[in-house]
Design a protein around this motif. Structure first.
Motif, PDB file in Angstrom:
ATOM      1  N   PRO A 129       0.817  -1.216   0.000  1.00  0.00           N
ATOM      2  CA  PRO A 129       0.000   0.000   0.000  1.00  0.00           C
ATOM      3  C   PRO A 129       0.858   1.278   0.000  1.00  0.00           C
ATOM      4  O   PRO A 129       0.505   2.265  -0.651  1.00  0.00           O
ATOM      5  CB  PRO A 129      -0.836  -0.126   1.278  1.00  0.00           C
ATOM      6  CG  PRO A 129      -0.925  -1.602   1.521  1.00  0.00           C
ATOM      7  CD  PRO A 129       0.403  -2.152   1.055  1.00  0.00           C
ATOM      8  N   ALA A 130       1.987   1.242   0.696  1.00  0.00           N
ATOM      9  CA  ALA A 130       2.866   2.422   0.732  1.00  0.00           C
ATOM     10  C   ALA A 130       3.482   2.693  -0.643  1.00  0.00           C
ATOM     11  O   ALA A 130       3.601   3.852  -1.066  1.00  0.00           O
ATOM     12  CB  ALA A 130       3.960   2.236   1.777  1.00  0.00           C
ATOM     13  N   ASP A 131       3.878   1.635  -1.347  1.00  0.00           N
ATOM     14  CA  ASP A 131       4.415   1.815  -2.697  1.00  0.00           C
ATOM     15  C   ASP A 131       3.342   2.336  -3.642  1.00  0.00           C
ATOM     16  O   ASP A 131       3.606   3.215  -4.458  1.00  0.00           O
ATOM     17  CB  ASP A 131       4.979   0.496  -3.239  1.00  0.00           C
ATOM     18  CG  ASP A 131       6.348   0.169  -2.692  1.00  0.00           C
ATOM     19  OD1 ASP A 131       7.082   1.096  -2.297  1.00  0.00           O
ATOM     20  OD2 ASP A 131       6.697  -1.031  -2.665  1.00  0.00           O
ATOM     21  N   GLN A 132       2.129   1.804  -3.529  1.00  0.00           N
ATOM     22  CA  GLN A 132       1.038   2.275  -4.382  1.00  0.00           C
ATOM     23  C   GLN A 132       0.760   3.747  -4.113  1.00  0.00           C
ATOM     24  O   GLN A 132       0.550   4.528  -5.045  1.00  0.00           O
ATOM     25  CB  GLN A 132      -0.230   1.445  -4.159  1.00  0.00           C
ATOM     26  CG  GLN A 132      -1.341   1.803  -5.129  1.00  0.00           C
ATOM     27  CD  GLN A 132      -0.939   1.544  -6.579  1.00  0.00           C
ATOM     28  OE1 GLN A 132      -0.586   0.425  -6.943  1.00  0.00           O
ATOM     29  NE2 GLN A 132      -0.973   2.572  -7.412  1.00  0.00           N
ATOM     30  N   HIS A 133       0.796   4.127  -2.845  1.00  0.00           N
ATOM     31  CA  HIS A 133       0.586   5.536  -2.483  1.00  0.00           C
ATOM     32  C   HIS A 133       1.686   6.415  -3.083  1.00  0.00           C
ATOM     33  O   HIS A 133       1.403   7.490  -3.627  1.00  0.00           O
ATOM     34  CB  HIS A 133       0.536   5.677  -0.959  1.00  0.00           C
ATOM     35  CG  HIS A 133       0.293   7.057  -0.478  1.00  0.00           C
ATOM     36  ND1 HIS A 133      -0.913   7.707  -0.651  1.00  0.00           N
ATOM     37  CD2 HIS A 133       1.107   7.929   0.159  1.00  0.00           C
ATOM     38  CE1 HIS A 133      -0.828   8.913  -0.134  1.00  0.00           C
ATOM     39  NE2 HIS A 133       0.385   9.083   0.352  1.00  0.00           N
ATOM     40  N   PHE A 134       2.931   5.952  -2.988  1.00  0.00           N
ATOM     41  CA  PHE A 134       4.054   6.701  -3.574  1.00  0.00           C
ATOM     42  C   PHE A 134       3.870   6.867  -5.086  1.00  0.00           C
ATOM     43  O   PHE A 134       4.015   7.969  -5.623  1.00  0.00           O
ATOM     44  CB  PHE A 134       5.384   5.993  -3.269  1.00  0.00           C
ATOM     45  CG  PHE A 134       6.552   6.529  -4.047  1.00  0.00           C
ATOM     46  CD1 PHE A 134       7.056   7.796  -3.805  1.00  0.00           C
ATOM     47  CD2 PHE A 134       7.142   5.763  -5.048  1.00  0.00           C
ATOM     48  CE1 PHE A 134       8.132   8.299  -4.538  1.00  0.00           C
ATOM     49  CE2 PHE A 134       8.216   6.253  -5.782  1.00  0.00           C
ATOM     50  CZ  PHE A 134       8.707   7.528  -5.516  1.00  0.00           C
ATOM     51  N   LEU A 135       3.522   5.777  -5.767  1.00  0.00           N
ATOM     52  CA  LEU A 135       3.337   5.848  -7.221  1.00  0.00           C
ATOM     53  C   LEU A 135       2.159   6.750  -7.593  1.00  0.00           C
ATOM     54  O   LEU A 135       2.223   7.485  -8.588  1.00  0.00           O
ATOM     55  CB  LEU A 135       3.157   4.450  -7.811  1.00  0.00           C
ATOM     56  CG  LEU A 135       4.398   3.559  -7.776  1.00  0.00           C
ATOM     57  CD1 LEU A 135       4.046   2.154  -8.254  1.00  0.00           C
ATOM     58  CD2 LEU A 135       5.528   4.158  -8.594  1.00  0.00           C
ATOM     59  N   ASP A 136       1.102   6.700  -6.796  1.00  0.00           N
ATOM     60  CA  ASP A 136      -0.050   7.577  -7.055  1.00  0.00           C
ATOM     61  C   ASP A 136       0.329   9.045  -6.895  1.00  0.00           C
ATOM     62  O   ASP A 136      -0.026   9.883  -7.721  1.00  0.00           O
ATOM     63  CB  ASP A 136      -1.219   7.240  -6.122  1.00  0.00           C
ATOM     64  CG  ASP A 136      -1.865   5.902  -6.433  1.00  0.00           C
ATOM     65  OD1 ASP A 136      -1.629   5.351  -7.546  1.00  0.00           O
ATOM     66  OD2 ASP A 136      -2.595   5.385  -5.562  1.00  0.00           O
ATOM     67  N   ARG A 137       1.062   9.348  -5.838  1.00  0.00           N
ATOM     68  CA  ARG A 137       1.500  10.734  -5.613  1.00  0.00           C
ATOM     69  C   ARG A 137       2.461  11.192  -6.698  1.00  0.00           C
ATOM     70  O   ARG A 137       2.401  12.328  -7.170  1.00  0.00           O
ATOM     71  CB  ARG A 137       2.144  10.862  -4.236  1.00  0.00           C
ATOM     72  CG  ARG A 137       1.125  10.708  -3.098  1.00  0.00           C
ATOM     73  CD  ARG A 137       1.767  10.763  -1.727  1.00  0.00           C
ATOM     74  NE  ARG A 137       2.380  12.076  -1.510  1.00  0.00           N
ATOM     75  CZ  ARG A 137       3.398  12.270  -0.711  1.00  0.00           C
ATOM     76  NH1 ARG A 137       3.951  11.271  -0.033  1.00  0.00           N
ATOM     77  NH2 ARG A 137       3.902  13.480  -0.544  1.00  0.00           N
ATOM     78  N   LEU A 138       3.357  10.293  -7.119  1.00  0.00           N
ATOM     79  CA  LEU A 138       4.291  10.625  -8.196  1.00  0.00           C
ATOM     80  C   LEU A 138       3.530  10.897  -9.489  1.00  0.00           C
ATOM     81  O   LEU A 138       3.798  11.878 -10.179  1.00  0.00           O
ATOM     82  CB  LEU A 138       5.301   9.491  -8.383  1.00  0.00           C
ATOM     83  CG  LEU A 138       6.382   9.711  -9.433  1.00  0.00           C
ATOM     84  CD1 LEU A 138       7.338  10.827  -8.996  1.00  0.00           C
ATOM     85  CD2 LEU A 138       7.156   8.436  -9.677  1.00  0.00           C
ATOM     86  N   GLY A 139       2.582  10.032  -9.819  1.00  0.00           N
ATOM     87  CA  GLY A 139       1.787  10.224 -11.023  1.00  0.00           C
ATOM     88  C   GLY A 139       1.029  11.544 -11.005  1.00  0.00           C
ATOM     89  O   GLY A 139       0.965  12.255 -12.015  1.00  0.00           O
ATOM     90  N   ALA A 140       0.478  11.884  -9.844  1.00  0.00           N
ATOM     91  CA  ALA A 140      -0.227  13.161  -9.717  1.00  0.00           C
ATOM     92  C   ALA A 140       0.741  14.336  -9.896  1.00  0.00           C
ATOM     93  O   ALA A 140       0.419  15.322 -10.587  1.00  0.00           O
ATOM     94  CB  ALA A 140      -0.940  13.251  -8.367  1.00  0.00           C
ATOM     95  N   ALA A 141       1.917  14.245  -9.289  1.00  0.00           N
ATOM     96  CA  ALA A 141       2.900  15.324  -9.409  1.00  0.00           C
ATOM     97  C   ALA A 141       3.371  15.496 -10.850  1.00  0.00           C
ATOM     98  O   ALA A 141       3.653  16.610 -11.292  1.00  0.00           O
ATOM     99  CB  ALA A 141       4.098  15.046  -8.498  1.00  0.00           C
ATOM    100  N   LEU A 142       3.422  14.404 -11.584  1.00  0.00           N
ATOM    101  CA  LEU A 142       3.822  14.458 -12.998  1.00  0.00           C
ATOM    102  C   LEU A 142       2.678  14.841 -13.920  1.00  0.00           C
ATOM    103  O   LEU A 142       2.855  14.966 -15.125  1.00  0.00           O
ATOM    104  CB  LEU A 142       4.401  13.101 -13.422  1.00  0.00           C
ATOM    105  CG  LEU A 142       5.744  12.724 -12.826  1.00  0.00           C
ATOM    106  CD1 LEU A 142       6.048  11.252 -13.050  1.00  0.00           C
ATOM    107  CD2 LEU A 142       6.855  13.606 -13.397  1.00  0.00           C
ATOM    108  N   GLY A 143       1.488  14.990 -13.358  1.00  0.00           N
ATOM    109  CA  GLY A 143       0.334  15.371 -14.161  1.00  0.00           C
ATOM    110  C   GLY A 143      -0.235  14.223 -14.952  1.00  0.00           C
ATOM    111  O   GLY A 143      -0.862  14.428 -15.984  1.00  0.00           O
ATOM    112  N   LEU A 144      -0.041  12.994 -14.477  1.00  0.00           N
ATOM    113  CA  LEU A 144      -0.551  11.821 -15.169  1.00  0.00           C
ATOM    114  C   LEU A 144      -1.909  11.376 -14.642  1.00  0.00           C
ATOM    115  O   LEU A 144      -2.555  10.557 -15.257  1.00  0.00           O
ATOM    116  CB  LEU A 144       0.441  10.655 -15.039  1.00  0.00           C
ATOM    117  CG  LEU A 144       1.798  10.867 -15.697  1.00  0.00           C
ATOM    118  CD1 LEU A 144       2.750   9.754 -15.337  1.00  0.00           C
ATOM    119  CD2 LEU A 144       1.636  10.970 -17.210  1.00  0.00           C
ATOM    120  N   ARG A 145      -2.310  11.904 -13.508  1.00  0.00           N
ATOM    121  CA  ARG A 145      -3.590  11.510 -12.895  1.00  0.00           C
ATOM    122  C   ARG A 145      -4.454  12.711 -12.717  1.00  0.00           C
ATOM    123  O   ARG A 145      -4.113  13.778 -12.566  1.00  0.00           O
ATOM    124  CB  ARG A 145      -3.360  10.836 -11.546  1.00  0.00           C
ATOM    125  CG  ARG A 145      -2.593   9.514 -11.722  1.00  0.00           C
ATOM    126  CD  ARG A 145      -2.482   8.744 -10.460  1.00  0.00           C
ATOM    127  NE  ARG A 145      -1.916   7.464 -10.443  1.00  0.00           N
ATOM    128  CZ  ARG A 145      -1.073   6.899 -11.258  1.00  0.00           C
ATOM    129  NH1 ARG A 145      -0.688   7.495 -12.312  1.00  0.00           N
ATOM    130  NH2 ARG A 145      -0.608   5.694 -11.081  1.00  0.00           N
TER     131      ARG A 145
END
Length: 175
Positions: free
Chosen positions: A159-175
């Motif tokens: 869950p922590a890795d998924q959260h990190f990837l979700d936050r990264l995707g949002a920061a990159l403007g992918l989500r």
């Protein structure tokens, strides 16, 4: 040998910049070329709720960075070429007494990484071809995902890795 846009060789001792890099300032280019490596560092760093990562995770990240050489994006290929060119150059002499930059935390701080991802996304919106921008941002996300999935327990994300990837995707403007 590289040539200028007009076809003549560059000035002695200088290589002509690829057309892709010419639209970015030195600071912007450093940000874009440094981000993939920083993603590997942050994704491999220990964090609460994330599995311990070994050498295999770091290698998976480096392989994902190198895979950018085959992308159908001039920008991603230019970034990878710059990363490899930097590693082919001799290292500058070490300076003693220099710590972190003022106001910056450790290179493994996810908050700094996410802030720089947001900055990179803004730079790309202003300066990059939309297809190159999307390819670069997706490539950086893929680098992180490859590291997070390279754990001995298999490709299932914590869950922590998924959260990190979700936050990264949002920061990159992918989500």
């Amino acid at each position: 040998m590289s040539h200028s846009l007009a076809g003549e060789p560059p000035a002695a001792g200088r290589r002509a910049a690829p057309l892709t890099t010419a639209v970015y300032s030195a600071v912007e280019w450093d940000l874009l070329t440094g981000l993939p490596g920083r993603v590997v560092v942050v994704a491999t760093a220990p964090a609460p709720g994330r599995p311990l990562r070994g050498v295999a995770a770091g290698l998976a990240g480096l392989e994902a960075v190198a895979a950018g050489r085959a992308f159908d994006s001039d920008l991603v290929r230019a970034v990878v070429a710059t990363i490899y060119a930097r590693h082919d150059e001799p290292a500058p002499p070490a300076r003693t007494g220099q710590g972190r930059r003022r106001g910056r935390s450790a290179p493994t701080d996810p908050a700094d990484l996410l802030a720089d991802c947001r900055t990179a996304a803004r730079v790309l919106r202003r300066r990059a071809d939309p297809a190159d921008s999307a390819a670069y941002r997706q490539w950086v996300q893929t680098v992180a995902a490859r590291v997070c999935r390279a754990v001995p327990s298999g490709p299932t994300l914590s869950p922590a890795d998924q959260h990190f990837l979700d936050r990264l995707g949002a920061a990159l403007g992918l989500r």
